[in-house]
Design a protein around this motif. Structure first.
Motif: not given
Length: 373
Positions: A96-100, A122-124, A74-81, A112-115
């Motif tokens: 960059a790191m994707v955080i799940l 120096g990492i997005a 099912q097509p979905t709109t994902g959300l990330g910060y 948010e603390e890890y971000a």
């Protein structure tokens, strides 16, 4: 709608559904579950992009949907910060790191603390919110949210995020990794299976590296090939939800495929040790002592029996109904009661282990491996 009323309605749906045929059960589930919100998504990022970003993704629910080429997804709109370190630009792209997040969602003291930690070095960071785009607000119970949004939905969002971040001029597309906590860590290990990358991001070499923070280990996907990226694992000896023997077996299986696995175990630490308040959880189940084996089509088996009786053409609602009303045998594997919450030693150790792992995996400057503040 009041939470108690939502809970009463959920109970009524379950009681009625137990007596009805599967398609009717699916209709009842569809009546109760929210529709997916309609958000405007972007498929490419400008160098200056920051903050909440909606992006194209999909909802699959089960592994077989992915392996079947996303038939029925099912097509979905994902959300990330998205947060990016100062100085990142097209002239100086950064990793960059994707955080799940875990099954409880984005938690105080953790994602948010890890971000912020990553940004300082120096990492997005791109924190994925996988509940809200599927209509699962905090008004819904934990069991309903985690039961209707699966680890395979999360891994689909993760690869969608990878494709999105790869379009940013300020991010190095060859240095994008993924890290997850608990439920999100299960998705992180799932993302290592190269069959999944080949379907979800066929034009990409996949994630450069993977970090599993206390992800339960009862699933055996039957992985025969990964993209070769290394894996970091972090667990606590007092975390009942992580069967350490099962986790060691999963890690050994990946090592046999050529994956470099770096292990860290923190003595006396429970689950989700970054969360602000330590507590003994007695109302949330975990699976222990059982192993789900996935066949070549992506269907799960337990003790020689299919966990779900759905076929490949089943809808998402039918799959949810099968999970709630079926007799999967998983209830025999469910236990309650595990330690969760703040452990400063494990938190600091996790920061240091992650930074050291990223320094090697991303070939960062020595400053990036400095001790966390």
């Amino acid at each position: 709608m009041k939470k108690w009323l939502l809970g009463a309605l959920a109970l009524l749906v379950i009681l009625v559904g137990l007596l009805l045929w599967r398609p009717v059960q699916a209709l009842l589930i569809g009546w109760y579950l929210p529709k997916f919100p309609d958000h405007v998504a972007v498929s490419a990022l400008a160098a200056e992009a920051r903050g909440p970003i909606y992006f194209p993704s999909a909802t699959v629910f089960d592994f077989d949907v992915i392996l079947n080429g996303m038939h029925g997804a099912q097509p979905t709109t994902g959300l990330g910060y998205l947060s990016v370190p100062a100085g990142a630009s097209a002239a100086q792209p950064v990793p960059a790191m994707v955080i799940l997040p875990g099954s409880g969602g984005i938690s105080p003291g953790r994602e948010e603390e890890y971000a912020k930690l990553l940004n300082r070095h120096g990492i997005a960071a791109f924190i994925v919110e996988y509940y809200e785009p599927r209509g699962m607000t905090s008004d819904f119970s934990y069991m309903l949210r985690s039961g209707s949004v699966t680890e395979f939905d999360i891994v689909t969002d993760a690869y969608s995020a990878l494709k999105l971040l790869s379009t940013s001029p300020a991010i190095d597309p060859k240095r994008i990794g993924v890290m997850g906590f608990s439920y999100g860590a299960m998705a992180t290990r799932i993302a290592m299976d190269d069959r999944i990358r080949a379907v979800l991001a066929p034009q990409s070499p996949g994630f450069a590296l993977f970090a599993d923070f206390y992800g339960p280990c009862f699933q055996k996907l039957g992985t025969t090939k990964t993209n070769g990226g290394p894996l970091l694992t972090l667990r606590g000896t007092a975390d009942n939800s992580n069967g350490l023997a099962a986790c060691a077996q999963r890690e050994n299986e990946l090592e046999a495929l050529g994956v470099a696995v770096e292990r860290h175990t923190f003595e006396g630490a429970g689950h989700a040790w970054e969360n602000t308040t330590p507590q003994q959880l007695n109302d949330k189940p975990y699976i222990v002592g059982c192993e789900l084996d996935y066949d070549a089509r992506g269907f799960a088996w337990l003790n020689g029996r299919r966990v779900s009786d759905v076929d490949a053409d089943a809808s998402r609602l039918e799959r949810i109904a099968a999970r709630y009303f079926g007799n999967s045998g998983l209830l025999d594997c469910a236990k309650y009661g595990y330690l969760m919450g703040k452990d400063e030693v494990a938190t600091q150790g996790g920061y240091e282990a992650l930074l050291g792992f990223l320094e090697k995996g991303f070939a960062l400057t020595p400053a990036a491996a400095a001790r966390a503040e």
